[in-house]
Motif scaffolding. Sequence first.
Motif: not given
Length: 328
Positions: A168-188
């Motif tokens: 259910d994460h908004p970026l779960a369907s992406e084939p790859s991610l830049r680290p800065d795209q995770l900045s609005s998420g919650v680091l677990w």
Amino acid sequence: MDLDVAQVRAFVRTAEELHFGRAAATLGISQQALSKRIARLESLLRTPLFLRDGRGVSLTGAGQRFLRPARRTLEAADAAVASVTREERPLRVDVWGHLYAPTRTLAQVAGRAGTWVLGHGRDLPSVTDALLDGGVDVAFGRVHPPLRAGLTHRLVRLEPVDAVLGADHPLASEPSLRPDQLSSGVLWAPGPLDRLDFLHRFADRFGVRARTASVNLGLAHFLAGIAEDPRRFALLPADVPLPEVPGLRSVPLVDPTPLYAWSLLWRTGDGHPGLDRLTMACAAEARRSRWLEYDPARDWLPEPPPGSTAQVYPGSTPGGTRADAPAP
């Protein structure tokens, strides 16, 4: 003052077990014989080494000071016997950072590194204490400064890190991610970030402000917590096998790719021949599997080395064994 090695061995084993019965059993002697050896040692040193009361056994201040040199005395005695009998004690190896499965890397060199026994795994401060006390010969995990005096390390592997997301994460369907795209998420994180150097530095570098910690009860329990909040993500080395947790997705990180640095750590001057074999086996596998390639234009390390050109770290090319290397 001449120390009796049998008495010193009785002391060290009891200090490790903090139980006279268990210590005697591991030495194959009676508890009475063990107590007599320790009593003679305390008489020789003219100070008690253990506190004995209804709550159990503990070391006195003198016992705590005596433990480290006592272990080294036993190592020297064992090495002297081995030099004559040609019997070699197995290399004692410990690991830390067990959530990231450090034994995956050691398993790839185990057959070429001679005989060794694996410890139960600890955190870096505990491993450092065990190395300096002589309880283990070498350890494997992520080394980061400051490094205590008397220890040497060598970089073994730089492993790409992936983001692990829930379905259910908004970026779960992406084939790859830049680290800065995770900045609005919650680091677990599997514990307080001030004790997890790599995750702490990643969050600071890429602007991840929201951070929350779990209790480290193993990888499956840790990753199950991602599903509780669709904004959460975790970071894991790419080769860590994921447990059967529904709805998880591992997404490669690029531009830059974070690298997790694995190193061997040992006590300076340790002469165990198995240490040379282990470092040589790791260097050979690093060359074969290209474990140590690093390009600062493409990759990110928390503590990059000086220079700005693409490079292969020391240890990935033939040369002397047990050489020092940067510790990202």
